[in-house]
Design a protein around this motif. Structure first.
Motif, mmCIF file in Angstrom:
data_model
loop_
_atom_site.group_PDB
_atom_site.id
_atom_site.type_symbol
_atom_site.label_atom_id
_atom_site.label_comp_id
_atom_site.label_asym_id
_atom_site.label_seq_id
_atom_site.Cartn_x
_atom_site.Cartn_y
_atom_site.Cartn_z
ATOM 1 N N UNK A 171 0.851 -1.181 0.000
ATOM 2 C CA UNK A 171 0.000 0.000 0.000
ATOM 3 C C UNK A 171 0.890 1.236 0.000
ATOM 4 N N UNK A 172 0.291 2.396 -0.047
ATOM 5 C CA UNK A 172 1.040 3.644 -0.210
ATOM 6 C C UNK A 172 2.081 3.879 0.889
ATOM 7 N N UNK A 173 1.762 3.673 2.177
ATOM 8 C CA UNK A 173 2.791 3.872 3.206
ATOM 9 C C UNK A 173 4.012 2.984 3.000
ATOM 10 N N UNK A 174 3.787 1.758 2.510
ATOM 11 C CA UNK A 174 4.925 0.861 2.287
ATOM 12 C C UNK A 174 5.759 1.327 1.102
ATOM 13 N N UNK A 175 5.139 1.958 0.113
ATOM 14 C CA UNK A 175 5.909 2.560 -0.976
ATOM 15 C C UNK A 175 6.888 3.581 -0.412
ATOM 16 N N UNK A 176 6.402 4.418 0.489
ATOM 17 C CA UNK A 176 7.262 5.436 1.089
ATOM 18 C C UNK A 176 8.416 4.800 1.847
ATOM 19 N N UNK A 177 8.129 3.734 2.587
ATOM 20 C CA UNK A 177 9.177 3.051 3.357
ATOM 21 C C UNK A 177 10.239 2.480 2.428
ATOM 22 N N UNK A 178 9.799 1.878 1.326
ATOM 23 C CA UNK A 178 10.761 1.304 0.376
ATOM 24 C C UNK A 178 11.532 2.385 -0.366
ATOM 25 N N UNK A 179 10.861 3.466 -0.713
ATOM 26 C CA UNK A 179 11.546 4.588 -1.369
ATOM 27 C C UNK A 179 12.673 5.107 -0.490
ATOM 28 N N UNK A 187 22.725 -1.664 1.531
ATOM 29 C CA UNK A 187 22.030 -2.745 0.810
ATOM 30 C C UNK A 187 20.640 -2.298 0.362
ATOM 31 N N UNK A 188 20.484 -1.022 0.070
ATOM 32 C CA UNK A 188 19.200 -0.511 -0.394
ATOM 33 C C UNK A 188 18.761 -1.105 -1.712
ATOM 34 N N UNK A 189 19.680 -1.788 -2.406
ATOM 35 C CA UNK A 189 19.317 -2.433 -3.667
ATOM 36 C C UNK A 189 18.188 -3.444 -3.459
ATOM 37 N N UNK A 190 18.094 -4.014 -2.257
ATOM 38 C CA UNK A 190 17.003 -4.948 -1.956
ATOM 39 C C UNK A 190 15.660 -4.231 -2.088
ATOM 40 N N UNK A 191 15.595 -3.010 -1.564
ATOM 41 C CA UNK A 191 14.371 -2.217 -1.711
ATOM 42 C C UNK A 191 14.088 -1.880 -3.152
ATOM 43 N N UNK A 192 15.152 -1.647 -3.930
ATOM 44 C CA UNK A 192 14.977 -1.339 -5.346
ATOM 45 C C UNK A 192 14.362 -2.519 -6.102
ATOM 46 N N UNK A 193 14.795 -3.739 -5.775
ATOM 47 C CA UNK A 193 14.220 -4.931 -6.404
ATOM 48 C C UNK A 193 12.746 -5.068 -6.052
ATOM 49 N N UNK A 194 12.385 -4.788 -4.799
ATOM 50 C CA UNK A 194 10.981 -4.874 -4.397
ATOM 51 C C UNK A 194 10.147 -3.812 -5.101
ATOM 52 N N UNK A 208 18.904 16.260 -0.527
ATOM 53 C CA UNK A 208 19.893 17.313 -0.775
ATOM 54 C C UNK A 208 21.270 16.695 -0.972
ATOM 55 N N UNK A 209 21.604 15.713 -0.141
ATOM 56 C CA UNK A 209 22.856 14.975 -0.264
ATOM 57 C C UNK A 209 22.497 13.504 -0.513
ATOM 58 N N UNK A 210 22.611 13.091 -1.740
ATOM 59 C CA UNK A 210 22.181 11.757 -2.143
ATOM 60 C C UNK A 210 23.430 10.913 -2.388
ATOM 61 N N UNK A 211 23.785 10.078 -1.425
ATOM 62 C CA UNK A 211 25.017 9.298 -1.520
ATOM 63 C C UNK A 211 24.720 7.979 -2.234
ATOM 64 N N UNK A 212 24.880 7.978 -3.529
ATOM 65 C CA UNK A 212 24.448 6.834 -4.329
ATOM 66 C C UNK A 212 25.541 5.811 -4.582
ATOM 67 N N UNK A 213 26.808 6.177 -4.365
ATOM 68 C CA UNK A 213 27.892 5.268 -4.751
ATOM 69 C C UNK A 213 27.958 4.034 -3.867
ATOM 70 N N UNK A 214 27.301 4.061 -2.704
ATOM 71 C CA UNK A 214 27.267 2.865 -1.860
ATOM 72 C C UNK A 214 26.585 1.692 -2.539
ATOM 73 N N UNK A 215 25.805 1.962 -3.592
ATOM 74 C CA UNK A 215 25.138 0.880 -4.329
ATOM 75 C C UNK A 215 26.141 -0.135 -4.854
ATOM 76 N N UNK A 216 27.334 0.331 -5.195
ATOM 77 C CA UNK A 216 28.332 -0.558 -5.777
ATOM 78 C C UNK A 216 28.942 -1.502 -4.752
ATOM 79 N N UNK A 217 28.720 -1.219 -3.453
ATOM 80 C CA UNK A 217 29.291 -2.056 -2.397
ATOM 81 C C UNK A 217 28.254 -3.000 -1.792
ATOM 82 N N UNK A 218 27.110 -3.147 -2.431
ATOM 83 C CA UNK A 218 26.003 -3.929 -1.858
ATOM 84 C C UNK A 218 26.385 -5.384 -1.613
ATOM 85 N N UNK A 219 27.114 -5.993 -2.537
ATOM 86 C CA UNK A 219 27.489 -7.394 -2.380
ATOM 87 C C UNK A 219 28.413 -7.572 -1.183
#
Length: 415
Positions: A171-179, A187-194, A208-219
């Motif tokens: 439902x909508x609240x869970x969308x917000x939680x996953x976003x 390991x936010x990639x798990x949320x991305x798959x969902x 404002x500060x979006x630290x995206x490079x951690x995605x590459x360290x998920x494994x």
């Protein structure tokens, strides 16, 4: 060999994406560690995933390719796309679709013998069918069970397999939680798959500060979290700063810490060889291999927890060993500069702030490593009226740097 979007070794992709995004602005000729052909293949592969974010500059030295992402316009981390592709053989993909066609009805539960019989009927329709032996099919079924794609259950002497449920009801609240989870948590990639399985929706978050490079360290992070949960020792392979040498470390992983200032992720661990707590930047970790159960894991974790109130960043070792160092400085500010006072309160971390009067505040802390604090303390230069470090060598260096800076700007060397 023709170029393929699929990948076999993700560490190679990590290196290239780090070069393109974190460092950027390198021409083809500057990648001396790899061949030009390899550079072209990796660049095209990355471009196929995040082409909308690829940019280039034409310079006298050549064409420099880099990744440019505006977090105000990008709700979700585009680097996650790298995790949504994987190499496979013709046999892998053929067997995959045959098995899931045979087990398409989630109510059907079949043994390995029944699956092979249906597969023979399935393949008899082809002129030159590919043949799979029982061992291959058994290994593939076991792999899918471990991945959660299939379920297994014991029926008499046989193990039967059936489809696992794959419906994601949100439902909508869970969308917000996953976003939020997918963009902030390790390991936010798990949320991305969902989210890929969810309905289209508008994200309510802008960073404002979006630290995206951690995605590459998920494994790496997933392996570390698994070892922590199972209380295991691990063997870590990590690179040096120049990324030209790999070293092994046998440690006990204890906690993952994330910098709110830079977004960097660190694995805190106990090193039996050096008998101390140490940290590893996750983007320098090549692999994490699980080892035996650590019998005194809880004790090591409790030791780190006890140390946390005196760790400014991730360093647990002072210049004089495992001892606390004291730092204290006083700042002054004008009546219309209360933001300085507020900054001290907001950024004090494990320190203490004493407000002497309406224009003067004193900060103090007992930490394992004052050196980690120096960059932050420098931001109060020109407002600091008094400064004391228990580490006198570091204090002398700090004051010397100040004198040199004043001399550089011809302001004199007076403190």
């Amino acid at each position: 060999m023709a170029y393929s979007e699929l990948i076999k070794n993700f560490n190679r992709i990590r290196d290239y994406m780090r070069e393109f995004y974190v460092f950027g602005f390198k021409s083809r000729d500057e990648y001396t560690g790899k061949s030009g052909r390899s550079y072209d293949d990796e660049r095209r592969r990355i471009e196929s995933w995040i082409g909308d974010y690829m940019r280039f500059n034409q310079t006298p030295e050549g064409k420099n390719v880099f990744i440019s992402i505006d977090s105000r316009l990008t709700a979700h981390n585009p680097l996650y796309n790298a995790w949504k592709t994987k190499s496979f053989t013709d046999g892998d993909i053929t067997l995959h679709f045959i098995l899931f066609d045979i087990l398409s009805n989630p109510e059907i539960c079949l043994s390995i013998t029944e699956i092979m019989e249906k597969m023979d009927d399935y393949l008899s329709c082809f002129r030159e069918p590919r043949v799979f032996d029982e061992s291959t099919i058994r290994k593939k079924l076991k792999e899918y069970v471990s991945e959660g794609l299939l379920l297994s259950e014991k029926r008499g002497r046989n193990i039967c397999y059936k489809r696992a449920g794959d419906d994601v009801v949100l439902d909508e609240p869970r969308f917000d939680a996953l976003d939020y989870f997918s963009e902030v948590v390790p390991c936010g990639v798990i949320g991305s798959f969902l989210l890929d399985k969810a309905l289209e929706h508008d994200s309510h978050f802008v960073f404002k500060h979006h630290y995206i490079t951690g995605a590459m360290d998920s494994e790496v992070l997933f392996a570390a979290f698994t070892a922590i949960r199972e209380k295991r020792n691990v063997t870590i392979e990590s690179t040096n700063r120049n990324r030209d040498r790999i070293k092994e470390h046998n440690v006990t992983p204890l906690r993952v810490m994330v910098s709110v200032q830079s977004g960097r992720q660190y694995l805190m661990a106990y090193s039996p060889l050096h008998n101390k707590k140490t940290s590893f930047r996750t983007d320098n970790i090549v692999s994490v291999k699980p080892e035996e159960i650590c019998p005194n894991f809880d004790e090591r974790e409790a030791e780190l927890t006890k140390m946390l109130p005196h760790i400014w960043g991730v360093s647990t070792q002072s210049a004089y060993g495992n001892h606390l160092e004291h730092v204290e400085f006083t700042v002054t500010y004008a009546d219309d500069e209360l933001h300085i006072r507020n900054r001290l309160e907001r950024e004090k971390r494990c320190g203490r702030v004493e407000h002497i009067d309406k224009n003067t505040s004193r900060f103090s802390a007992d930490v394992y490593d004052i050196l980690e604090m120096v960059p932050w303390i420098r931001t109060f230069i020109c407002r600091i009226t008094e400064l004391h470090f228990s580490n006198k060598d570091l204090e002398k260096r700090f004051r010397r740097d100040l004198r040199d800076m004043y001399a550089m700007y011809e302001e004199g060397g007076e403190e």
